[in-house]
Scaffold this motif. Structure first.
Motif, PDB file in Angstrom:
ATOM      1  N   TYR A   2     -29.693 -28.064  24.289  1.00  0.00           N
ATOM      2  CA  TYR A   2     -29.544 -29.403  23.706  1.00  0.00           C
ATOM      3  C   TYR A   2     -28.101 -29.885  23.729  1.00  0.00           C
ATOM      4  O   TYR A   2     -27.831 -31.053  23.469  1.00  0.00           O
ATOM      5  N   GLY A   3     -27.153 -28.971  23.991  1.00  0.00           N
ATOM      6  CA  GLY A   3     -25.746 -29.339  24.005  1.00  0.00           C
ATOM      7  C   GLY A   3     -25.069 -29.092  22.666  1.00  0.00           C
ATOM      8  O   GLY A   3     -25.630 -28.430  21.780  1.00  0.00           O
ATOM      9  N   PRO A   4     -23.858 -29.649  22.474  1.00  0.00           N
ATOM     10  CA  PRO A   4     -23.056 -29.377  21.268  1.00  0.00           C
ATOM     11  C   PRO A   4     -23.693 -29.797  19.953  1.00  0.00           C
ATOM     12  O   PRO A   4     -23.225 -29.380  18.892  1.00  0.00           O
ATOM     13  N   VAL A   5     -24.749 -30.605  19.990  1.00  0.00           N
ATOM     14  CA  VAL A   5     -25.431 -30.961  18.744  1.00  0.00           C
ATOM     15  C   VAL A   5     -25.962 -29.698  18.059  1.00  0.00           C
ATOM     16  O   VAL A   5     -26.151 -29.671  16.831  1.00  0.00           O
ATOM     17  N   ALA A   6     -26.170 -28.628  18.837  1.00  0.00           N
ATOM     18  CA  ALA A   6     -26.616 -27.355  18.268  1.00  0.00           C
ATOM     19  C   ALA A   6     -25.584 -26.814  17.278  1.00  0.00           C
ATOM     20  O   ALA A   6     -25.934 -26.214  16.253  1.00  0.00           O
ATOM     21  N   PHE A   7     -24.282 -27.025  17.578  1.00  0.00           N
ATOM     22  CA  PHE A   7     -23.227 -26.585  16.664  1.00  0.00           C
ATOM     23  C   PHE A   7     -23.357 -27.258  15.300  1.00  0.00           C
ATOM     24  O   PHE A   7     -23.123 -26.653  14.255  1.00  0.00           O
ATOM     25  N   VAL A   8     -23.713 -28.540  15.328  1.00  0.00           N
ATOM     26  CA  VAL A   8     -23.818 -29.324  14.092  1.00  0.00           C
ATOM     27  C   VAL A   8     -24.902 -28.725  13.187  1.00  0.00           C
ATOM     28  O   VAL A   8     -24.691 -28.534  11.982  1.00  0.00           O
ATOM     29  N   TRP A   9     -26.066 -28.431  13.777  1.00  0.00           N
ATOM     30  CA  TRP A   9     -27.167 -27.865  12.985  1.00  0.00           C
ATOM     31  C   TRP A   9     -26.807 -26.475  12.454  1.00  0.00           C
ATOM     32  O   TRP A   9     -27.097 -26.145  11.311  1.00  0.00           O
ATOM     33  N   ILE A  10     -26.140 -25.669  13.263  1.00  0.00           N
ATOM     34  CA  ILE A  10     -25.758 -24.322  12.812  1.00  0.00           C
ATOM     35  C   ILE A  10     -24.833 -24.402  11.603  1.00  0.00           C
ATOM     36  O   ILE A  10     -25.046 -23.709  10.597  1.00  0.00           O
ATOM     37  N   VAL A  11     -23.823 -25.253  11.674  1.00  0.00           N
ATOM     38  CA  VAL A  11     -22.835 -25.347  10.590  1.00  0.00           C
ATOM     39  C   VAL A  11     -23.451 -25.959   9.335  1.00  0.00           C
ATOM     40  O   VAL A  11     -23.398 -25.372   8.240  1.00  0.00           O
ATOM     41  N   ILE A  12     -24.040 -27.154   9.475  1.00  0.00           N
ATOM     42  CA  ILE A  12     -24.619 -27.836   8.311  1.00  0.00           C
ATOM     43  C   ILE A  12     -25.801 -27.045   7.761  1.00  0.00           C
ATOM     44  O   ILE A  12     -25.943 -26.879   6.544  1.00  0.00           O
ATOM     45  N   GLY A  13     -26.643 -26.545   8.664  1.00  0.00           N
ATOM     46  CA  GLY A  13     -27.805 -25.777   8.236  1.00  0.00           C
ATOM     47  C   GLY A  13     -27.423 -24.514   7.488  1.00  0.00           C
ATOM     48  O   GLY A  13     -28.009 -24.202   6.442  1.00  0.00           O
ATOM     49  N   SER A  14     -26.441 -23.784   7.988  1.00  0.00           N
ATOM     50  CA  SER A  14     -26.026 -22.530   7.349  1.00  0.00           C
ATOM     51  C   SER A  14     -25.459 -22.769   5.954  1.00  0.00           C
ATOM     52  O   SER A  14     -25.820 -22.069   5.001  1.00  0.00           O
ATOM     53  N   ILE A  15     -24.569 -23.741   5.816  1.00  0.00           N
ATOM     54  CA  ILE A  15     -23.874 -23.973   4.543  1.00  0.00           C
ATOM     55  C   ILE A  15     -24.795 -24.573   3.494  1.00  0.00           C
ATOM     56  O   ILE A  15     -24.845 -24.099   2.345  1.00  0.00           O
ATOM     57  N   PHE A  16     -25.532 -25.635   3.864  1.00  0.00           N
ATOM     58  CA  PHE A  16     -26.275 -26.416   2.868  1.00  0.00           C
ATOM     59  C   PHE A  16     -27.765 -26.067   2.772  1.00  0.00           C
ATOM     60  O   PHE A  16     -28.420 -26.496   1.826  1.00  0.00           O
ATOM     61  N   ALA A  17     -28.273 -25.311   3.739  1.00  0.00           N
ATOM     62  CA  ALA A  17     -29.698 -24.956   3.696  1.00  0.00           C
ATOM     63  C   ALA A  17     -29.902 -23.448   3.710  1.00  0.00           C
ATOM     64  O   ALA A  17     -30.400 -22.869   2.746  1.00  0.00           O
ATOM     65  N   GLY A  18     -29.505 -22.793   4.798  1.00  0.00           N
ATOM     66  CA  GLY A  18     -29.765 -21.368   4.960  1.00  0.00           C
ATOM     67  C   GLY A  18     -29.149 -20.492   3.887  1.00  0.00           C
ATOM     68  O   GLY A  18     -29.821 -19.627   3.303  1.00  0.00           O
ATOM     69  N   ALA A  19     -27.867 -20.692   3.596  1.00  0.00           N
ATOM     70  CA  ALA A  19     -27.183 -19.857   2.604  1.00  0.00           C
ATOM     71  C   ALA A  19     -27.685 -20.153   1.195  1.00  0.00           C
ATOM     72  O   ALA A  19     -27.794 -19.243   0.354  1.00  0.00           O
ATOM     73  N   VAL A  20     -27.997 -21.427   0.919  1.00  0.00           N
ATOM     74  CA  VAL A  20     -28.573 -21.798  -0.385  1.00  0.00           C
ATOM     75  C   VAL A  20     -29.941 -21.141  -0.538  1.00  0.00           C
ATOM     76  O   VAL A  20     -30.273 -20.575  -1.585  1.00  0.00           O
ATOM     77  N   HIS A  21     -30.741 -21.219   0.499  1.00  0.00           N
ATOM     78  CA  HIS A  21     -32.075 -20.597   0.553  1.00  0.00           C
ATOM     79  C   HIS A  21     -31.975 -19.105   0.237  1.00  0.00           C
ATOM     80  O   HIS A  21     -32.666 -18.576  -0.638  1.00  0.00           O
ATOM     81  N   ASP A  22     -31.088 -18.406   0.943  1.00  0.00           N
ATOM     82  CA  ASP A  22     -30.974 -16.948   0.772  1.00  0.00           C
ATOM     83  C   ASP A  22     -30.451 -16.582  -0.611  1.00  0.00           C
ATOM     84  O   ASP A  22     -30.940 -15.636  -1.241  1.00  0.00           O
ATOM     85  N   TYR A  23     -29.452 -17.337  -1.084  1.00  0.00           N
ATOM     86  CA  TYR A  23     -28.858 -17.019  -2.387  1.00  0.00           C
ATOM     87  C   TYR A  23     -29.863 -17.237  -3.516  1.00  0.00           C
ATOM     88  O   TYR A  23     -30.034 -16.363  -4.377  1.00  0.00           O
ATOM     89  N   LEU A  24     -30.514 -18.384  -3.509  1.00  0.00           N
ATOM     90  CA  LEU A  24     -31.424 -18.701  -4.612  1.00  0.00           C
ATOM     91  C   LEU A  24     -32.610 -17.742  -4.673  1.00  0.00           C
ATOM     92  O   LEU A  24     -32.955 -17.232  -5.740  1.00  0.00           O
ATOM     93  N   ILE A  25     -33.241 -17.456  -3.526  1.00  0.00           N
ATOM     94  CA  ILE A  25     -34.404 -16.570  -3.577  1.00  0.00           C
ATOM     95  C   ILE A  25     -33.974 -15.151  -3.931  1.00  0.00           C
ATOM     96  O   ILE A  25     -34.689 -14.429  -4.634  1.00  0.00           O
TER      97      ILE A  25
END
Length: 478
Positions: A76-99
């Motif tokens: 998909y190109g560099p847009v993949a970087f955007v999802w990795i960064v935003i997803g990790s900080i605001f979704a993935g890490a929150v998901h893992d920490y809370l559960i």
């Protein structure tokens, strides 16, 4: 390399800033005893150090997802970087920490028990089925992928079937034996190999001045598959993954004190995001555009890309070490996938797991089913895994939001990413060939209606739960 290096810096800053905000919102209780001591059984409930827990958590959650997913997402190109960064900080890490922390407050309870407690009895049965299915798919996929990589690495000198039997044998031991006997002892070495391989590729990209593309929201995919929603199902473990929710309770049962949670749960998701950034960058830069990358993926799959990237950057010896590091990833997620499935089923049936025979009766059918699943086409398995994975992530984020709502805390940190991914999950299953195969416009409309209905139900249940003061954690003393 501004986008690439800037993304990694943002991930690290996210741990020290947003990670602290999430920790403050949750509110740690330093003097509260943890399940490792209260429920100590010498098998699953065993106190372990922060460093050992962190390495085990990283290896548990980091299967081939943060490597294979970003490699395919690089199309998909560099847009993949955007999802990795935003997803990790605001979704993935929150998901893992809370559960992880909610499980810690509830005697190390697994996802189905927590879904039942916070989302209702009906969800208990749905999540039990979804979680066990997801874990079986993960375990099966993570037998096939490392076996295939090892088969290529040794030039086919050992039959693929024999390699799979060896991996299965290890999984059986890791599933049945106490956590500190195999997993606790081997994982520090596996972790070192994983970190060295990721660092090796990252440093290689910088030293060789690899032409990593800069930020762009253009869709570079050769087949023009849509970014929304498919990117969020291509890159999962490197940004947000429901599989992690099945793994964190393993570590919730071995943590010594609550203050370790941010390093172990939030921090290791950030580390996984960095690994994902490195492999996405490598896939984008070492091939002549997405077209060439796509052709290699069609011929040899992500494993061929891993081999090409590793040897191109680090030579034969260094490349071999990197491939071994990649092989370690699925193996160290596959073993805990089966272990989690055993624990979830035992918890549902109310079976104590102190005796080896009790563990064996629960685990044996899982390995039989997984063996049969290896006969199914890998690509079909992966597609179902991706949808089940992100559906589980949505449920987990809604559990986190419910916990925080009842506790009168900022539930939006979990509800916003949960709602976003719910829209993606609905759209994907309505549009995909493995789902209802509806037109994209119809799928978007259906997903928005479905999401609105779920939100109305969520707030209805949440208000009643707050009014009735639902217990959100178990009270116990050391």
């Amino acid at each position: 390399m501004k986008t690439f290096l800037g993304g990694i810096i943002l991930l690290i800053l996210g741990y020290f800033t947003y990670g602290k905000i999430v920790e403050k919102v949750f509110g740690i209780k330093q003097d509260r005893p943890t399940p490792a001591y209260v429920n100590h059984d010498g098998v699953d409930y065993v106190p372990m150090s922060t460093s050992k827990n962190a390495l085990i958590q990283l290896l548990n959650i980091a299967g081939t997802g943060p490597i294979f997913g970003p490699i395919m997402g690089a199309l998909y190109g560099p847009v993949a970087f955007v999802w990795i960064v935003i997803g990790s900080i605001f979704a993935g890490a929150v998901h893992d920490y809370l559960i992880g922390m909610i499980s810690l407050r509830n005697r190390g309870a697994h996802l189905p028990a927590l879904a039942s407690k916070f989302l209702g009895q009906t969800m208990k049965y749905l999540v039990h089925i979804l979680a066990v299915l997801l874990l079986l798919l993960v375990g099966t996929v993570f037998v096939i992928t490392p076996a295939s990589l090892l088969h290529v690495l040794i030039d086919g000198k050992l039959a693929l079937g024999i390699i799979m039997i060896i991996i299965f044998s290890y999984y059986i031991l890791a599933t049945l034996l106490p956590i500190d006997q195999i997993i606790g002892r081997l994982y520090p070495y596996f972790g070192a190999l994983l970190i060295l391989s990721a660092v090796g590729v990252g440093v290689g990209l910088v030293i060789t001045r690899a032409p990593i593309p800069e930020l762009s929201f253009t869709n570079f995919h050769p087949e023009q598959t849509p970014i929304f929603p498919l990117l969020f199902f291509t890159i999962t473990c490197g940004a947000l993954s429901g599989f992690h929710a099945t793994q964190t309770p393993i570590i919730s049962r071995t943590i010594q004190k609550e203050s370790q949670g941010r390093k172990i749960f939030y921090g290791m998701m950030i580390a996984e995001g960095i690994i994902a950034m490195i492999w996405a960058a490598a896939a984008m830069s070492l091939f002549d555009g997405p077209g060439e990358l796509n052709e290699l993926l069609k011929v040899g799959g992500p494993g061929a890309v891993v081999n090409e990237v590793s040897t191109s950057l680090l030579g034969a010896l260094g490349g071999t070490l990197v491939v071994l590091g990649v092989v370690v990833l699925p193996i160290t997620s596959g073993d805990t996938a089966f272990r989690s499935a055993r624990m979830i089923i035992a918890e549902y049936l109310g079976l104590a797991q102190r005796k080896l025979s009790s563990r064996l009766w629960v685990a044996f059918p899982l390995f039989i089913i997984a063996f049969l699943l290896t006969k199914i086409d890998f690509n079909l398995l992966w597609r179902y895994f991706s949808w089940a994975n992100q559906s589980t992530a949505v449920i987990t984020l809604f559990i986190g939001a419910m916990y925080l709502y009842i506790a009168k805390k900022n539930y939006w940190i979990s509800l916003i990413p949960g709602t976003f991914m719910l829209i993606m999950v609905f759209t994907y299953i309505l549009h995909a060939k493995i789902g209802f195969h509806l037109p994209m416009n119809t799928s978007w409309i259906g997903s928005l209606i479905g999401t609105l209905i779920v939100l109305i139900l969520f707030f209805h249940i949440a208000r009643k739960a707050r009014e009735n003061k639902w217990p959100i954690e178990e009270k116990f003393s050391r």
